[in-house]
Design an enzyme around this catalytic site. Structure first.
Site, PDB file in Angstrom:
ATOM      1  N   TYR A 126       0.844  -1.204   0.000  1.00 38.30           N
ATOM      2  CA  TYR A 126       0.000   0.000   0.000  1.00 38.30           C
ATOM      3  C   TYR A 126       0.875   1.247   0.000  1.00 38.30           C
ATOM      4  O   TYR A 126       0.601   2.224  -0.703  1.00 38.30           O
ATOM      5  CB  TYR A 126      -0.915   0.000   1.232  1.00 38.30           C
ATOM      6  CG  TYR A 126      -1.866   1.167   1.254  1.00 38.30           C
ATOM      7  CD1 TYR A 126      -3.137   1.040   0.714  1.00 38.30           C
ATOM      8  CD2 TYR A 126      -1.479   2.398   1.787  1.00 38.30           C
ATOM      9  CE1 TYR A 126      -4.012   2.120   0.705  1.00 38.30           C
ATOM     10  CE2 TYR A 126      -2.350   3.480   1.775  1.00 38.30           C
ATOM     11  CZ  TYR A 126      -3.610   3.338   1.236  1.00 38.30           C
ATOM     12  OH  TYR A 126      -4.465   4.409   1.226  1.00 38.30           O
ATOM     13  N   PHE A 175      -9.110  20.444 -23.828  1.00 42.74           N
ATOM     14  CA  PHE A 175      -9.622  19.091 -23.981  1.00 42.74           C
ATOM     15  C   PHE A 175     -10.872  18.996 -23.112  1.00 42.74           C
ATOM     16  O   PHE A 175     -11.008  19.743 -22.147  1.00 42.74           O
ATOM     17  CB  PHE A 175      -8.566  18.040 -23.586  1.00 42.74           C
ATOM     18  CG  PHE A 175      -9.082  16.644 -23.815  1.00 42.74           C
ATOM     19  CD1 PHE A 175      -9.309  16.191 -25.103  1.00 42.74           C
ATOM     20  CD2 PHE A 175      -9.423  15.821 -22.752  1.00 42.74           C
ATOM     21  CE1 PHE A 175      -9.869  14.932 -25.322  1.00 42.74           C
ATOM     22  CE2 PHE A 175      -9.970  14.565 -22.970  1.00 42.74           C
ATOM     23  CZ  PHE A 175     -10.189  14.117 -24.257  1.00 42.74           C
ATOM     24  N   THR A 176     -11.793  18.104 -23.475  1.00 38.28           N
ATOM     25  CA  THR A 176     -13.108  18.060 -22.799  1.00 38.28           C
ATOM     26  C   THR A 176     -12.994  17.984 -21.271  1.00 38.28           C
ATOM     27  O   THR A 176     -13.596  18.793 -20.554  1.00 38.28           O
ATOM     28  CB  THR A 176     -13.931  16.849 -23.287  1.00 38.28           C
ATOM     29  OG1 THR A 176     -13.116  15.680 -23.171  1.00 38.28           O
ATOM     30  CG2 THR A 176     -14.364  17.012 -24.733  1.00 38.28           C
ATOM     31  N   ASP A 220       0.441  19.479 -20.983  1.00 42.83           N
ATOM     32  CA  ASP A 220      -0.326  18.231 -20.976  1.00 42.83           C
ATOM     33  C   ASP A 220       0.426  17.293 -21.906  1.00 42.83           C
ATOM     34  O   ASP A 220       0.410  17.455 -23.130  1.00 42.83           O
ATOM     35  CB  ASP A 220      -1.759  18.479 -21.469  1.00 42.83           C
ATOM     36  CG  ASP A 220      -2.592  17.196 -21.535  1.00 42.83           C
ATOM     37  OD1 ASP A 220      -2.012  16.109 -21.708  1.00 42.83           O
ATOM     38  OD2 ASP A 220      -3.829  17.282 -21.437  1.00 42.83           O
ATOM     39  N   LYS A 226      -2.060   7.053 -23.212  1.00 45.86           N
ATOM     40  CA  LYS A 226      -1.736   7.331 -24.618  1.00 45.86           C
ATOM     41  C   LYS A 226      -0.269   6.984 -24.910  1.00 45.86           C
ATOM     42  O   LYS A 226       0.058   5.834 -25.112  1.00 45.86           O
ATOM     43  CB  LYS A 226      -2.093   8.772 -24.930  1.00 45.86           C
ATOM     44  CG  LYS A 226      -3.622   8.937 -24.879  1.00 45.86           C
ATOM     45  CD  LYS A 226      -4.085  10.320 -25.204  1.00 45.86           C
ATOM     46  CE  LYS A 226      -5.589  10.355 -25.325  1.00 45.86           C
ATOM     47  NZ  LYS A 226      -6.052  10.435 -26.700  1.00 45.86           N
ATOM     48  N   ARG A 234     -16.310  14.501 -32.422  1.00 41.57           N
ATOM     49  CA  ARG A 234     -15.552  15.587 -31.795  1.00 41.57           C
ATOM     50  C   ARG A 234     -16.035  16.893 -32.405  1.00 41.57           C
ATOM     51  O   ARG A 234     -15.402  17.483 -33.255  1.00 41.57           O
ATOM     52  CB  ARG A 234     -14.044  15.403 -31.987  1.00 41.57           C
ATOM     53  CG  ARG A 234     -13.453  14.195 -31.317  1.00 41.57           C
ATOM     54  CD  ARG A 234     -13.167  14.280 -29.834  1.00 41.57           C
ATOM     55  NE  ARG A 234     -14.273  14.291 -28.905  1.00 41.57           N
ATOM     56  CZ  ARG A 234     -14.147  13.965 -27.616  1.00 41.57           C
ATOM     57  NH1 ARG A 234     -12.993  13.576 -27.121  1.00 41.57           N
ATOM     58  NH2 ARG A 234     -15.169  14.028 -26.808  1.00 41.57           N
ATOM     59  N   PHE A 254     -21.516  14.137 -24.202  1.00 40.82           N
ATOM     60  CA  PHE A 254     -21.174  13.230 -25.300  1.00 40.82           C
ATOM     61  C   PHE A 254     -20.992  11.791 -24.836  1.00 40.82           C
ATOM     62  O   PHE A 254     -21.145  10.859 -25.615  1.00 40.82           O
ATOM     63  CB  PHE A 254     -19.901  13.705 -26.028  1.00 40.82           C
ATOM     64  CG  PHE A 254     -18.665  13.725 -25.166  1.00 40.82           C
ATOM     65  CD1 PHE A 254     -18.330  14.849 -24.437  1.00 40.82           C
ATOM     66  CD2 PHE A 254     -17.828  12.621 -25.098  1.00 40.82           C
ATOM     67  CE1 PHE A 254     -17.189  14.875 -23.643  1.00 40.82           C
ATOM     68  CE2 PHE A 254     -16.685  12.621 -24.321  1.00 40.82           C
ATOM     69  CZ  PHE A 254     -16.363  13.761 -23.578  1.00 40.82           C
TER      70      PHE A 254
HETATM   71  N1  F0G Z   1      -5.544  15.420 -21.847  1.00 33.68           N
HETATM   72  C1  F0G Z   1      -5.574  15.011 -23.116  1.00 33.68           C
HETATM   73  C2  F0G Z   1      -4.827  15.750 -24.147  1.00 33.68           C
HETATM   74  C3  F0G Z   1      -6.326  13.876 -23.464  1.00 33.68           C
HETATM   75  O1  F0G Z   1      -6.355  13.481 -24.736  1.00 33.68           O
HETATM   76  C4  F0G Z   1      -7.027  13.178 -22.454  1.00 33.68           C
HETATM   77  C5  F0G Z   1      -7.833  12.019 -22.783  1.00 33.68           C
HETATM   78  C6  F0G Z   1      -6.964  13.654 -21.146  1.00 33.68           C
HETATM   79  C7  F0G Z   1      -6.205  14.776 -20.877  1.00 33.68           C
HETATM   80  C8  F0G Z   1      -7.703  12.969 -20.046  1.00 33.68           C
HETATM   81  O2  F0G Z   1      -7.061  11.788 -19.746  1.00 33.68           O
HETATM   82  O3  F0G Z   1      -8.769  10.021 -20.271  1.00 33.68           O
HETATM   83  O4  F0G Z   1      -6.733   9.515 -18.919  1.00 33.68           O
HETATM   84  O5  F0G Z   1      -8.559  10.891 -17.960  1.00 33.68           O
HETATM   85  N2  F0G Z   1      -8.180  11.672 -23.934  1.00 33.68           N
HETATM   86  C9  F0G Z   1      -8.956  10.499 -24.260  1.00 33.68           C
HETATM   87  C10 F0G Z   1      -9.299  10.472 -25.729  1.00 33.68           C
HETATM   88  C11 F0G Z   1     -10.148  10.284 -23.392  1.00 33.68           C
HETATM   89  O6  F0G Z   1     -10.079   9.611 -26.125  1.00 33.68           O
HETATM   90  O7  F0G Z   1      -8.770  11.265 -26.501  1.00 33.68           O
HETATM   91  P1  F0G Z   1      -7.834  10.480 -19.204  1.00 33.68           P
END
Ligand code: F0G
Length: 481
Positions: free
Chosen positions: A79, A131-132, A222, A265, A388, A454
């Site tokens: 842990y 990013f979303t 990022d 990624k 998107r 979405f």
């Molecule tokens: N920043 C970027 C540039 C991303 O592409 C993502 C996620 C995140 C932050 C958030 O990271 O999903 O690990 O919590 N992108 C995914 C996509 C969801 O499908 O492009 P996460």
């Protein structure tokens, strides 16, 4: 990597052998129609059993390597004080050059902690593009996201090598207007996900830093797709053609004050982290880690994934790994272009992005062209892409729809998962769809969540175009296709 054949054509070449495979299935078009109807024309709500090629995302779906899987067997599940964590910390030190690391369960958890720690109500957060999940967290903390991209960023077709660059004049003006004390930090996303996976240049990053540092504003990168951005710098930025991916990443991180990333990624695992050399930033975030994520040495990740992330982070600096998706995407984009399908250029870092605004220019933005097109792509190919566009934008506080800057269907290319025949199949079906584009209509919501709609929102087609398209496809290809 790409390789030139004797007839002059360039093809992506796999610098690996495929020794474990997973079956996939092409459901007949009638079944696909039922599946997309059940999913409310939202590809997020489809089930794997109904999908032939899953191009929804490259997040957590890259093929892992034998070394990553082997490392997972050595996980230390303690842990606290897990040896797995120290392997990750060593990799972060070696690759990023950063002393302090906080593991988190995925990228948005890092965004949550950054928002919690640094974003105060009324502050601005300038960035090259949102990013979303980033925007959701910064909005919820009361901040205002400002996207300060350059003039080429939103042009679907462009030869600009760095559409992810920040516009320095816009940045200067925005900071002057808000006052430096009202800037949480500046964020640069390595390959701007929502506008086609477009990189920033090292020169631009340095210019941004030189502008904000004297004002006491710190720079956040990022780095979710950091190795792809580094790969593009190597290909496109003068002076870096002979640099290693490792050196480029080190240089980026030396300019940034802090890097957070989704490990799903470039690192090819399921996890994330926040890393920095700035003790003050680290110590401001650190107390919140065990509150929201987990103890300091696992932060919500399984130890197995921590082990695999340490390996994946080192592997992403190999040229053929950093370029494996980018070169496949370039091939895919070129193929789509050759068939007249409108796509975002230059080819970016995580997907081929089809431009729904041009593909179905008869569908107005208030009827969600990218949503409609992603459903139509699934219907006619069994390929799951991701909307998107405006569906990915939540309503404003007054309840109005916010039209997205671009309406894209993202066909993601996870690393080492698809082959050339998959891209050829995809391009062929998209060409058929393009020839029948007038059949595609719009969508309207019948179930709409208030945040990140979405993911779970459900829509109806306007009219019967889904069923009509399926019938036309069946007529041309037969019931089994
Ligand atoms: N920043 C970027 C540039 C991303 O592409 C993502 C996620 C995140 C932050 C958030 O990271 O999903 O690990 O919590 N992108 C995914 C996509 C969801 O499908 O492009 P996460």
């Amino acid at each position: 990597m790409s390789i030139r054949l004797s007839d002059g054509t360039e093809i992506p070449i796999e610098m690996h052998k495929i020794r474990i495979v997973q079956k996939t299935r092409l459901a007949p078009v009638r079944d696909r129609l039922r599946a997309i109807e059940d999913a409310g024309y939202n590809t997020f709500l489809l089930r794997t059993r109904d999908i032939f090629l899953d191009m929804l995302t490259d997040s957590g779906t890259n093929a892992m390597t034998d070394n990553q899987l082997a490392a997972m067997m050595q996980a230390d599940d303690a842990y606290a004080g897990s040896e797995s964590f120290y392997k990750l910390a060593d990799a972060v030190k070696d690759i990023f050059g950063y002393e302090y690391v906080l593991p988190v369960h995925q990228g948005r958890a890092a965004e949550h902690l950054l928002a919690k720690t640094f974003v105060k109500p009324g502050q601005i957060i300038p960035m090259n593009y949102h990013f979303t999940t980033t925007k959701a967290h910064f909005d919820l903390a009361g901040g205002k996201v400002l996207e300060l991209y350059g003039p080429e960023a939103l042009k679907p077709e462009s030869s600009c090598p760095f559409k992810g660059n920040m516009d320095l004049n816009r940045l200067r003006d925005a900071i002057e207007k808000a006052g430096p004390a009202n800037v949480s930090f500046v964020r640069m996303e390595a390959t701007t996900n929502l506008i086609g996976g477009q990189p920033f240049s090292l020169q631009n990053l340095k210019d941004v830093k030189a502008l904000i540092e004297p004002m006491g504003i710190f720079l956040v990168v990022d780095g979710s797709l950091i190795s792809e951005n580094a790969y593009f710098i190597r290909q496109r930025e003068a002076g870096y053609e002979n640099a290693s991916i490792r050196d480029i990443i080190r240089e980026i991180m030396a300019v940034a004050d802090l890097c957070y990333l989704s490990g799903r990624k470039s690192c090819s695992v399921r996890g994330g982290m926040i890393a920095t050399n700035r003790k003050d930033l680290h110590e401001a975030i650190r107390p919140w880690l065990p509150v929201y994520e987990g103890f300091f040495t696992y932060g919500g990740m399984s130890s197995k994934e921590v082990e695999a992330m340490a390996v994946g982070m080192r592997e992403m600096t190999e040229l053929e790994v950093a370029g494996s998706s980018a070169d496949a995407i370039k091939y895919f984009v070129t193929l789509l272009q050759s068939k007249g399908v409108p796509v975002v250029t230059p080819a970016g870092g995580l997907a081929a992005h089809v431009d729904a605004m041009r593909f179905i220019d008869h569908v107005p933005q208030c009827e969600y062209p990218a949503g409609a097109l992603s459903a139509a792509v699934y219907l006619t190919s069994g390929i799951r892409g991701m909307e998107r566009g405006s569906v990915s934008m939540d309503r404003d506080q007054a309840g109005n729809d916010v039209p997205a800057d671009m309406e894209l269907v993202r066909l993601a290319v996870p690393r080492r998962v698809f082959t050339m025949s998959h891209f050829q199949y995809a391009a062929d079906r998209l060409k058929w769809l393009y020839d029948h584009r007038k059949m595609i209509g719009g969508l309207e919501f019948y179930e709409e969540p208030p945040v990140l709609r979405f993911f779970a929102g459900k829509m109806h087609p306007k009219g019967t175009w889904g069923a009509d398209l399926a019938a036309a496809f069946e007529k041309d290809f037969g019931p089994e296709c």
